[in-house]
Write a protein that holds these residues in place. Sequence first.
Motif, PDB file in Angstrom:
ATOM      1  N   ASP A 227       0.836  -1.198   0.000  1.00 36.63           N
ATOM      2  CA  ASP A 227       0.000   0.000   0.000  1.00 36.63           C
ATOM      3  C   ASP A 227       0.880   1.261   0.000  1.00 36.63           C
ATOM      4  OD1 ASP A 227      -2.321   1.370  -0.070  1.00 36.63           O
ATOM      5  OD2 ASP A 227      -2.889   1.048   2.019  1.00 36.63           O
ATOM      6  N   LEU A 228       0.275   2.346  -0.465  1.00 36.47           N
ATOM      7  CA  LEU A 228       0.971   3.641  -0.463  1.00 36.47           C
ATOM      8  C   LEU A 228       0.025   4.668   0.148  1.00 36.47           C
ATOM      9  CD1 LEU A 228       3.114   5.744  -1.417  1.00 36.47           C
ATOM     10  CD2 LEU A 228       1.959   5.772  -3.609  1.00 36.47           C
ATOM     11  N   GLU A 229       0.576   5.484   1.043  1.00 35.51           N
ATOM     12  CA  GLU A 229      -0.251   6.477   1.731  1.00 35.51           C
ATOM     13  C   GLU A 229       0.490   7.808   1.692  1.00 35.51           C
ATOM     14  OE1 GLU A 229      -2.443   4.868   5.372  1.00 35.51           O
ATOM     15  OE2 GLU A 229      -1.018   6.280   6.227  1.00 35.51           O
ATOM     16  N   PHE A 230      -0.267   8.909   1.655  1.00 36.06           N
ATOM     17  CA  PHE A 230       0.368  10.228   1.731  1.00 36.06           C
ATOM     18  C   PHE A 230       0.096  10.833   3.100  1.00 36.06           C
ATOM     19  CE2 PHE A 230       0.059   9.667  -2.843  1.00 36.06           C
ATOM     20  CZ  PHE A 230       1.292  10.120  -3.250  1.00 36.06           C
ATOM     21  N   ARG A 231       1.123  11.420   3.688  1.00 39.67           N
ATOM     22  CA  ARG A 231       0.974  12.053   5.002  1.00 39.67           C
ATOM     23  C   ARG A 231       1.337  13.526   4.899  1.00 39.67           C
ATOM     24  NH1 ARG A 231       2.827   7.772   8.752  1.00 39.67           N
ATOM     25  NH2 ARG A 231       1.277   6.130   8.482  1.00 39.67           N
ATOM     26  N   ALA A 232       0.560  14.345   5.605  1.00 34.87           N
ATOM     27  CA  ALA A 232       0.841  15.780   5.668  1.00 34.87           C
ATOM     28  C   ALA A 232       2.045  16.011   6.587  1.00 34.87           C
ATOM     29  CB  ALA A 232      -0.388  16.501   6.208  1.00 34.87           C
ATOM     30  N   VAL A 243      -3.549  16.026  -1.392  1.00 30.09           N
ATOM     31  CA  VAL A 243      -2.135  15.986  -1.780  1.00 30.09           C
ATOM     32  C   VAL A 243      -1.870  17.000  -2.898  1.00 30.09           C
ATOM     33  CG1 VAL A 243      -0.361  14.570  -2.898  1.00 30.09           C
ATOM     34  CG2 VAL A 243      -1.724  13.604  -1.070  1.00 30.09           C
ATOM     35  N   GLN A 244      -2.735  16.972  -3.934  1.00 25.64           N
ATOM     36  CA  GLN A 244      -2.572  17.895  -5.062  1.00 25.64           C
ATOM     37  C   GLN A 244      -2.677  19.344  -4.589  1.00 25.64           C
ATOM     38  OE1 GLN A 244      -1.801  17.303  -8.234  1.00 25.64           O
ATOM     39  NE2 GLN A 244      -1.535  15.151  -7.735  1.00 25.64           N
ATOM     40  N   GLU A 245      -3.660  19.584  -3.711  1.00 28.28           N
ATOM     41  CA  GLU A 245      -3.874  20.952  -3.228  1.00 28.28           C
ATOM     42  C   GLU A 245      -2.658  21.453  -2.445  1.00 28.28           C
ATOM     43  OE1 GLU A 245      -8.748  20.882  -2.854  1.00 28.28           O
ATOM     44  OE2 GLU A 245      -7.503  20.579  -1.071  1.00 28.28           O
ATOM     45  N   LEU A 246      -2.108  20.575  -1.587  1.00 30.38           N
ATOM     46  CA  LEU A 246      -0.953  20.973  -0.781  1.00 30.38           C
ATOM     47  C   LEU A 246       0.265  21.250  -1.667  1.00 30.38           C
ATOM     48  CD1 LEU A 246       0.177  21.524   2.014  1.00 30.38           C
ATOM     49  CD2 LEU A 246       0.769  19.111   2.214  1.00 30.38           C
ATOM     50  N   TYR A 247       0.486  20.363  -2.671  1.00 23.97           N
ATOM     51  CA  TYR A 247       1.603  20.570  -3.602  1.00 23.97           C
ATOM     52  C   TYR A 247       1.474  21.944  -4.266  1.00 23.97           C
ATOM     53  CZ  TYR A 247       4.068  16.074  -3.790  1.00 23.97           C
ATOM     54  OH  TYR A 247       4.859  15.002  -3.495  1.00 23.97           O
ATOM     55  N   GLN A 248       0.261  22.216  -4.788  1.00 24.82           N
ATOM     56  CA  GLN A 248       0.056  23.482  -5.512  1.00 24.82           C
ATOM     57  C   GLN A 248       0.265  24.681  -4.591  1.00 24.82           C
ATOM     58  OE1 GLN A 248      -3.768  23.046  -7.356  1.00 24.82           O
ATOM     59  NE2 GLN A 248      -2.960  21.771  -9.004  1.00 24.82           N
ATOM     60  N   ASP A 259      10.901  23.845   0.683  1.00 23.65           N
ATOM     61  CA  ASP A 259      11.470  22.890   1.642  1.00 23.65           C
ATOM     62  C   ASP A 259      10.677  21.573   1.565  1.00 23.65           C
ATOM     63  OD1 ASP A 259      12.431  21.501   3.744  1.00 23.65           O
ATOM     64  OD2 ASP A 259      11.906  22.978   5.299  1.00 23.65           O
ATOM     65  N   PRO A 260      11.333  20.439   1.309  1.00 24.40           N
ATOM     66  CA  PRO A 260      10.607  19.159   1.197  1.00 24.40           C
ATOM     67  C   PRO A 260       9.797  18.831   2.445  1.00 24.40           C
ATOM     68  CG  PRO A 260      12.887  18.923   0.471  1.00 24.40           C
ATOM     69  CD  PRO A 260      12.760  20.290   1.057  1.00 24.40           C
ATOM     70  N   ALA A 261      10.175  19.424   3.602  1.00 20.64           N
ATOM     71  CA  ALA A 261       9.439  19.131   4.839  1.00 20.64           C
ATOM     72  C   ALA A 261       8.020  19.686   4.794  1.00 20.64           C
ATOM     73  CB  ALA A 261      10.189  19.711   6.027  1.00 20.64           C
ATOM     74  N   LEU A 262       7.795  20.659   3.889  1.00 23.90           N
ATOM     75  CA  LEU A 262       6.452  21.249   3.785  1.00 23.90           C
ATOM     76  C   LEU A 262       5.536  20.431   2.871  1.00 23.90           C
ATOM     77  CD1 LEU A 262       7.554  24.967   3.246  1.00 23.90           C
ATOM     78  CD2 LEU A 262       6.637  23.966   5.352  1.00 23.90           C
ATOM     79  N   LEU A 263       6.131  19.529   2.105  1.00 24.11           N
ATOM     80  CA  LEU A 263       5.361  18.773   1.093  1.00 24.11           C
ATOM     81  C   LEU A 263       4.793  17.479   1.683  1.00 24.11           C
ATOM     82  CD1 LEU A 263       7.906  19.179  -1.839  1.00 24.11           C
ATOM     83  CD2 LEU A 263       5.661  20.266  -1.679  1.00 24.11           C
TER      84      LEU A 263
ATOM     85  N   THR B  54     -11.479  19.842  -8.739  1.00 26.04           N
ATOM     86  CA  THR B  54     -12.928  19.983  -8.925  1.00 26.04           C
ATOM     87  C   THR B  54     -13.533  18.813  -9.702  1.00 26.04           C
ATOM     88  OG1 THR B  54     -12.498  21.240 -10.921  1.00 26.04           O
ATOM     89  CG2 THR B  54     -12.808  22.516  -8.904  1.00 26.04           C
ATOM     90  N   LEU B  55     -12.826  17.696  -9.758  1.00 27.86           N
ATOM     91  CA  LEU B  55     -13.354  16.543 -10.508  1.00 27.86           C
ATOM     92  C   LEU B  55     -14.658  16.054  -9.890  1.00 27.86           C
ATOM     93  CD1 LEU B  55     -10.477  14.072 -11.438  1.00 27.86           C
ATOM     94  CD2 LEU B  55     -11.965  15.336 -12.961  1.00 27.86           C
ATOM     95  N   SER B  56     -15.679  15.887 -10.725  1.00 28.24           N
ATOM     96  CA  SER B  56     -16.959  15.400 -10.210  1.00 28.24           C
ATOM     97  C   SER B  56     -16.866  13.894  -9.966  1.00 28.24           C
ATOM     98  CB  SER B  56     -18.053  15.685 -11.237  1.00 28.24           C
ATOM     99  OG  SER B  56     -17.756  14.977 -12.414  1.00 28.24           O
TER     100      SER B  56
END
Lengths: 308, 314
Positions: A227-232, A243-248, A259-263, B54-56
Motif C-alpha cells: 500500500d501507499l499512503e500520503f501524510r501531511a 495531496v494535489q492541493e498541498l503541492y500546488q 522545503d521538502p518538509a512542507l510537502l 474539482t473533478l466530479s
Amino acid sequence: MTLARLAFKLQPSSIGFAAFVCLGLAGAALWLTADMRSVLEACGTPNEPTACQVDFAFQNTHGQAVIMTQMGIGLAMYGIPLVLGVPILTREIEHKTAMMAWPLAGSRTKWLAWRAGPVLAVALVLMGVMAFAAERLAQAYFPHDDIGFNLYGSHGIPLVTRAALTFAVAVLLGAVIGRLLPALLIGIVVAAGITNGTEAVLRSWVEPMELTQEDSFLTGGFPLITDLEFRAPDGSVMNDVEVQELYQAVYAEHGEDADPALLPREVYFGVAADRYPEVLIRESAAIGGAVVLAGVLAVIVVQRRRPE
Amino acid sequence: MATQLRLLWRMHRWEAVFFIGGALLLSTALAIVAWQIAASRDTMLACYEQSFETLSAECRSAIEWGNTLGGAVGLLVAVTTVTPFAAGIFLGAPLLSREIEHRTAPIAWSLSPSRSGWLLWRTVPVLLALVIVLLVLGQASAFVLDTVEEVDLGFRQYGMFGPILAARGLAIFGLGVLVGLVLGRVLPALLVTALATVAIVGGMSVGRDLLMREEAIWRPMGDQSDFVHMVFDSGFRSDATGEIIGYEQAYNEYPESFDEMTGEGGPPGMTSVWKIVPPDAFDLYVAREIGVLAATFLLVSAAAVFIVRRRRPE
C-alpha cells in the motif's frame, strides 16, 4: 524397483521433454550468472566497469537475455508439472490399462503411489535445479542488493512449492477427467489460477507494516509493497485531492525550491526484504497443505473410480 | 459429409470448444472493450480538461472505468498474440496422432478409398474454422488497438493484429499435423510441436531483426519521432560530404556544440540522423512473414500427404 522403472518407461517423452527444458533453462541461467559475475571481477581496478557502481548493473548488457530466461523459467515452472502430472493417470485410463492394473494391484493407493512417486521425484529434482539456477540469476542481476521479494515465486524454494502444487493438481485433474487433452487444457487454466491465487494471498501471510527508509526499494532493497499512503507534514493521512492541493499551495508560495518538509510525504506499507524467511515458511506450509489435500483427493478419486 | 463432420466434432470437441470458442469469445471481448473505449472517450477528454480538485464523482468513475479498460486491452492483446500458436499446437498435433495412437487410423485407412481424401476430411474443416476465427480475432484486435493508439498501427504492434495471426496459426497447425502423423502419439506430438514452435518463433524473430538491420536506411530525425520505432543507430551526417559519424565521436570532436546538462545539440553543418526501417515498410514485412508462413504450411502439408500415403497401418 520394477514399478519405478515402469513409471519411467510409461512417460519417456514427458520426462525427456521436462529434462530438456528444465536443464536447458537452468544452464542458460547459470551461464548468464557466470558471465555477469565475470564482469564484476574487474571491480576495484583502474578500468572498473560501470556495473560495479550502479544498482541496475546489467540492464543494458544482459537485460534482454535475463528477462527471456526468467520468462522461460516462469512458464516452465507451471508447464512442466502439468506435462508430467496430467498423463500419469489419463494415459492409463484412456488406454484402458488401468482397468487391468487396478484389479491386479493389491491396493489402488499403492498403485497410484508407484505411478506418481517416481515422476514426482524427477519433477522435484528438475524444479530444484531450475529454482537454484533462477535464484543465482536473480541475485547476479542485482549484485549490490538483497533481492528480497523481487520476482518472488519464480526462483528458489517458492518456485519448487508452486511447481509441486501444480503437479499434485495435475494428477488430480487427470484422475477426475481421465482424458489427456481435456485435462491438459483445464490444467492450463488451473495453473493460471494457481499463479494468480498465490500472488493474491502473498500479502496475507504476514501483517504489512510501514516501511522505513532502509527497507524501502528506493534504497536498493526489494520489499513486498502492499500500500501507499500520503501524510501531511503534521503526520495526518491525506487523500489524493488534498495531496494535489498541498503541492500546488506550497509551490505557489515557495516556488520550485520549496522545503521538502512542507510537502506531502509518501509512506509505503509492506513487508521488508529481511522478513522473506517468515513469509517463505508460512507460504510453504500453506502450499504444502494444499499439495497434500490435492494428493488425498486424487487417492479418493482413484479408489472410487469405476474401472471402465 | 455431415457424418464426417459429426465424427470430427465428436473426436475433437474439447479442443475445438476451448480454442475456436475461446478465440471467438476473445474477439467479442476485444470488440466490447474497443466499443466501450470509443464510447467513453469524449467523457474522458472532458473530464481531463477539468482541474483535479474539482473533478466530479462522475468524472472520477469515468476515469476509473477508463483505467480498467486500458488494463483489459493489455491483457486481451497479450492473449491474442499467443492464441495462434496455442491453437495451432493443440488443434494440429492431436488431430491425427490420436487416431494413430488409438489404432482407429488403420481401420479408417482400410475403409477409406483414399488416404489423402481421409487426410483432407480430417484436417480441412478444422483448418478452415481455425483460419476464420483467427482472421476475426486479428480484425477485433486491430479494432481495439486502432481505438487505443493515437498513431497508425505499425511495428510496435507487430504480430498482435491482422491476418498475420491467421498465418501463424495456419503454419503451426500444419506443423502439428505433420509431427502428429510422424510420431503417432498425442503427448510427444504436442511437446515436439511446442518446442518446434518456440524454435520457429525465435528464428523468425531473429531473421526479421537481421533483415531490418540490413534494410534500415539513414534518415534525418524529423517530425516522425512519434511513430518510428525500429531505430537501429543514430548519429550526425555532414551536410557537405554526407559522411556519417556516431554520437560519441561527435561529442568527442565537438564538445562545445552540446549542452552540458541535457546533451542536446550537434556539430555545426551536420544534421541529426537515425538508421531506421521506415514505418511505411510495415506492410511489406507483414506480407513477407505471411508468405514464409504460407510456404511453410504448403511444405508441411505436402510432407503430411506423402507420409500418410506411405505410413504402415500399424
